[in-house]
Design a protein around this motif. Structure first.
Motif, short mmCIF file in Angstrom:
data_model
loop_
_atom_site.label_atom_id
_atom_site.label_comp_id
_atom_site.label_asym_id
_atom_site.label_seq_id
_atom_site.Cartn_x
_atom_site.Cartn_y
_atom_site.Cartn_z
N LEU A 72 0.72 -1.20 -0.27
CA LEU A 72 0.23 0.23 -0.02
C LEU A 72 1.27 1.39 0.07
O LEU A 72 0.67 2.36 -0.57
N LYS A 73 2.20 1.32 0.68
CA LYS A 73 2.71 2.39 0.58
C LYS A 73 3.79 2.68 -0.41
O LYS A 73 3.92 4.21 -1.28
N VAL A 74 3.81 1.47 -0.99
CA VAL A 74 4.43 1.74 -2.62
C VAL A 74 3.64 2.36 -3.78
O VAL A 74 4.01 3.21 -4.15
N VAL A 75 2.58 1.70 -3.86
CA VAL A 75 1.08 2.78 -4.22
C VAL A 75 0.61 3.19 -4.19
O VAL A 75 0.92 4.47 -5.19
N SER A 76 0.30 3.99 -3.44
CA SER A 76 -0.30 5.39 -2.88
C SER A 76 1.83 6.27 -2.93
O SER A 76 1.64 7.72 -3.19
N GLU A 77 2.88 6.09 -3.01
CA GLU A 77 3.90 6.57 -3.20
C GLU A 77 4.29 6.86 -4.98
O GLU A 77 5.14 7.06 -5.23
N LEU A 78 3.84 5.86 -5.63
CA LEU A 78 4.41 5.73 -7.40
C LEU A 78 4.50 7.12 -7.17
O LEU A 78 3.57 8.18 -7.89
N LYS A 79 5.24 7.69 -8.32
CA LYS A 79 5.73 8.32 -9.16
C LYS A 79 5.19 8.47 -10.42
O LYS A 79 5.93 7.25 -11.09
N PRO A 80 5.08 9.32 -11.48
CA PRO A 80 4.63 9.27 -12.60
C PRO A 80 6.25 8.47 -13.39
O PRO A 80 6.17 7.37 -14.19
N ASP A 81 7.53 8.82 -12.91
CA ASP A 81 8.59 7.46 -14.15
C ASP A 81 8.51 6.32 -13.82
O ASP A 81 9.06 5.42 -13.69
N GLN A 82 7.90 5.75 -12.29
CA GLN A 82 7.81 4.37 -12.47
C GLN A 82 6.74 3.78 -13.44
O GLN A 82 6.65 2.66 -12.69
N ASN A 83 6.27 4.15 -14.27
CA ASN A 83 5.08 4.26 -15.29
C ASN A 83 5.69 2.77 -15.51
O ASN A 83 6.91 2.86 -16.62
N GLY A 84 5.75 1.20 -15.63
CA GLY A 84 5.94 0.37 -16.54
C GLY A 84 7.12 -0.75 -15.56
O GLY A 84 7.56 -1.31 -15.89
N LYS A 85 7.17 -0.24 -14.17
CA LYS A 85 8.38 -0.67 -13.57
C LYS A 85 7.88 -1.55 -12.81
O LYS A 85 6.79 -2.17 -12.39
N PHE A 86 8.83 -2.46 -12.21
CA PHE A 86 8.67 -4.62 -11.57
C PHE A 86 9.35 -3.85 -9.89
O PHE A 86 10.26 -3.92 -9.84
#
Length: 248
Positions: free
Chosen positions: A224-238
């Motif tokens: 939940l912490k990772v998802v809530s803090e996602l940044k645009p440059d993490q699009n498509g990341k694993f």
């Protein structure tokens, strides 16, 4: 995140994510949609729904692709103009067969159907609602408060990290899901919809087994912490539950 849909919520990580969302007052969605295959076997989830009015339990067999259009209409009836901010494709399957001599064709097909095909087809069915959320939140940056697809993957789907072999059905299905996620991140970019893969860690669930080092609460809090803090440059990341990026 006004609206979040999580699949596979009768137990394990799906149920854990629902609990995590309702306990985190900073990220409690207006609509928290939780899917189960059989609502009669989801007693703990039903108990949570009685305590939290934002939880909506939806019954669907994710292997019955003919249900998807009807299911999408049920979701739309709940979220309405808000659309769907986050689709969390959490439901998964792992057979017991490990080494090549024990691998069964049915295991390969079942894993691919549940772990790879279902997330793609469900994303397709709910795409209009993801687009609606993206448009409704056009002023916000790319991410979960606009529109985001989170596919529950596994480090076992990483080719670069495979140093022990075996687990053909599960590994192959998660590698396929990783590829699908990467394509989603590119195909949905113009619609301002993010897509990421998320590894929950090795967790003590019916699927992960009793020897796993992580409990469900630790894993889901991290995710939940990772998802809530996602940044645009993490699009498509694993990514994994602690935010570390995983090699493909």
């Amino acid at each position: 995140m006004k609206s979040v849909l999580i699949t596979g919520c009768n137990r394990g990580l799906g149920l854990g994510l629902v609990k995590c969302f309702v306990r985190n007052h900073l990220e409690t969605p207006k609509f928290l949609l939780a899917t189960v295959r059989n609502v009669d076997k989801a007693e703990e989830l039903k108990s949570l729904a009685r305590e939290h009015s934002n939880i909506h339990i939806l019954e669907i067999d994710l292997t019955n692709f003919n249900e998807y259009d009807t299911f999408a209409k049920k979701v739309e009836e709940i979220v309405k103009d808000d659309g769907l901010n986050v689709l969390f494709n959490s439901a998964g399957f792992s057979p017991k067969s490990t080494r090549l001599p024990a691998t069964k064709m049915t295991d390969l097909l079942d894993c691919f159907n549940i772990n790879s095909v279902a997330p793609v087809m469900l994303t397709k069915a709910l795409l209009p609602l993801l687009k609606r959320a993206s448009i409704a939140n056009s002023a916000l940056p790319l991410g979960p408060r606009k529109a985001c697809v989170v596919n529950m993957s596994s480090v076992l789907g990483s080719i670069a990290s495979n140093d022990s072999g075996g687990l053909y059905a599960y590994r192959m299905s998660k590698a396929a899901l990783n590829m699908a996620t990467k394509s989603m991140s590119l195909d949905l970019r113009d619609d301002k919809i993010m897509a990421v893969c998320l590894h929950p860690g090795w967790v003590r669930t019916d699927m992960g087994g009793s020897k796993a080092p992580l409990d469900v609460d630790t894993s889901t809090k991290g995710m939940l912490k990772v998802v809530s803090e996602l940044k645009p440059d993490q699009n498509g990341k694993f990514l994994q539950f602690d935010g570390k990026e995983i090699e493909w």
